[in-house]
Scaffold this active site. Structure first.
Site, PDB file in Angstrom:
ATOM      1  N   HIS A  90      -1.158  -6.709  -5.267  1.00 47.86           N
ATOM      2  CA  HIS A  90      -1.244  -7.982  -4.542  1.00 47.86           C
ATOM      3  C   HIS A  90      -0.659  -9.069  -5.437  1.00 47.86           C
ATOM      4  O   HIS A  90      -0.869  -9.077  -6.649  1.00 47.86           O
ATOM      5  CB  HIS A  90      -2.702  -8.310  -4.213  1.00 47.86           C
ATOM      6  CG  HIS A  90      -2.950  -9.766  -3.938  1.00 47.86           C
ATOM      7  ND1 HIS A  90      -3.534 -10.601  -4.882  1.00 47.86           N
ATOM      8  CD2 HIS A  90      -2.681 -10.541  -2.869  1.00 47.86           C
ATOM      9  CE1 HIS A  90      -3.615 -11.818  -4.377  1.00 47.86           C
ATOM     10  NE2 HIS A  90      -3.107 -11.823  -3.174  1.00 47.86           N
TER      11      HIS A  90
ATOM     12  N   ASN B 270       0.441 -13.489  -5.050  1.00 44.38           N
ATOM     13  CA  ASN B 270       0.791 -14.662  -4.258  1.00 44.38           C
ATOM     14  C   ASN B 270       0.974 -15.867  -5.161  1.00 44.38           C
ATOM     15  O   ASN B 270       0.381 -15.965  -6.239  1.00 44.38           O
ATOM     16  CB  ASN B 270      -0.233 -14.941  -3.154  1.00 44.38           C
ATOM     17  CG  ASN B 270      -1.508 -15.553  -3.673  1.00 44.38           C
ATOM     18  OD1 ASN B 270      -1.600 -16.756  -3.856  1.00 44.38           O
ATOM     19  ND2 ASN B 270      -2.504 -14.714  -3.899  1.00 44.38           N
TER      20      ASN B 270
ATOM     21  N   HIS C 110       0.853  -1.182   0.000  1.00 43.32           N
ATOM     22  CA  HIS C 110       0.000   0.000   0.000  1.00 43.32           C
ATOM     23  C   HIS C 110       0.897   1.242   0.000  1.00 43.32           C
ATOM     24  O   HIS C 110       1.433   1.628   1.051  1.00 43.32           O
ATOM     25  CB  HIS C 110      -0.893   0.017   1.242  1.00 43.32           C
ATOM     26  CG  HIS C 110      -1.912  -1.071   1.287  1.00 43.32           C
ATOM     27  ND1 HIS C 110      -3.006  -1.097   0.450  1.00 43.32           N
ATOM     28  CD2 HIS C 110      -2.008  -2.178   2.072  1.00 43.32           C
ATOM     29  CE1 HIS C 110      -3.746  -2.163   0.713  1.00 43.32           C
ATOM     30  NE2 HIS C 110      -3.155  -2.843   1.679  1.00 43.32           N
TER      31      HIS C 110
END
Length: 312
Positions: A109, A111, A99
């Site tokens: 994001h 993953n 952020h």
């Protein structure tokens, strides 16, 4: 053959490469918090949390590695595979959310993860999941095009059909049903992936993980120099509320971590530090804030669009 050590070694190396690059961009070091769960409990394993708060560039963010084993798969992991309910499991992955302070730099994001279920009377079942997506507060077509083209290039060696499939999956997954709007401009998302066996699926996972820095860092470099004021920060805080709503209501990774008894501090590191909610608010027509909704928070074939000017 399932080589979980190779997966673990790759994930730890990926985490270090990403943290090194993000530290260089911010100018401040990430804190390191290693943890371990003792054998015999509900969940055992270890992890490495790398976190920054109050940095020069990143207001809050983390890049976490975890490797856990448990006696029973939680409901979030068997939603698509009910036949594995009750099986023991092993899971490992790297997950990050950043952020930035500057509202012109998007939240990101990413993953990559591996699951292995061990039914009592059958061979282990292994699958991979992950992806990356971009959540801008102020939209720039060039950034969205670059991000999606990088994702597409990462997947192309593993099959031309993967990018369109994973892009659509991302558009559908990162969608706030109660708001009837996407979380951001998407990217790629996949889960329960085991096509071609362990080696092929692991190779695809590595391509996705390795694509993160080329996808995100050029955007950071372009947008972090733009000046902003209280208006932009206020809108950023409002839009961050959507991020919180999605992560706490819909995100399978968050639900898996909490349901399996994972480490709460590491699981919730994805939460932004400052957030605002307003009652029945909408941006004024014709503003840059309104343009986010009309031009960016809708599915677009970003990778196929004609590249726009470098700074647009």
């Amino acid at each position: 053959m399932i080589d979980t050590l190779a997966v673990r070694n790759y994930l730890l190396d990926l985490q270090q490469r990403i943290v090194t690059a993000l530290q260089a961009a911010d100018g401040n070091a990430f804190m390191t918090d290693s943890w371990e769960r003792e054998p015999g409990g509900r969940l055992e394993g270890d992890g490495l949390t790398r976190l920054i708060e109050g940095g020069a560039l990143f207001e809050r963010g983390g890049c976490n590695f975890s490797h856990v084993r448990g006696r029973v798969l939680p409901p979030s992991a068997t939603q698509q595979r009910p036949e594995l309910a009750g099986a023991a499991f092993e899971a490992m992955g790297v997950s990050l959310v950043m952020h930035p302070h500057n509202p012109f730099v998007p939240t990101v994001h990413m993953n990559v993860r591996m699951f292995a279920a061990m039914p009592a009377d059958a061979e282990p079942v292994v699958w991979f999941g992950g992806g990356m997506d971009l959540t801008p507060y102020y939209g720039f077509e060039r950034d969205a095009q670059h991000f999606h083209r990088t994702c597409r290039a990462a997947l192309q060696p593993h099959g031309e059909a993967l990018y369109p499939r994973f892009k659509q999956w991302c558009d559908e997954y990162f969608y706030l049903k109660h708001r009837d709007e996407p979380r951001g401009i998407g990217g790629i998302f996949f889960d329960d992936h085991h096509e071609g066996g362990f080696d092929a699926s692991f190779a695809m996972l590595r391509s996705v993980g390795d694509a993160f820095l080329p996808a995100y860092m050029p955007i950071v470099e372009r947008r972090s120099v733009l000046a902003y004021g209280e208006r932009e920060r206020d809108f950023q805080a409002y839009r961050r509320g959507r991020y919180v709503e999605f992560n706490l209501v819909f995100d399978r990774g968050t639900l898996f971590g909490l349901q399996s008894g994972g480490r709460t501090e590491s699981i919730l590191m994805s939460m932004p530090p400052l957030v605002k909610w307003r009652y029945d608010w909408a941006p004024e027509a014709g503003t840059q804030e309104a343009k986010l909704y009309s031009d960016f928070l809708r599915p677009r074939e970003w990778a196929d669009e004609q590249p726009t000017h470098l700074w647009l």
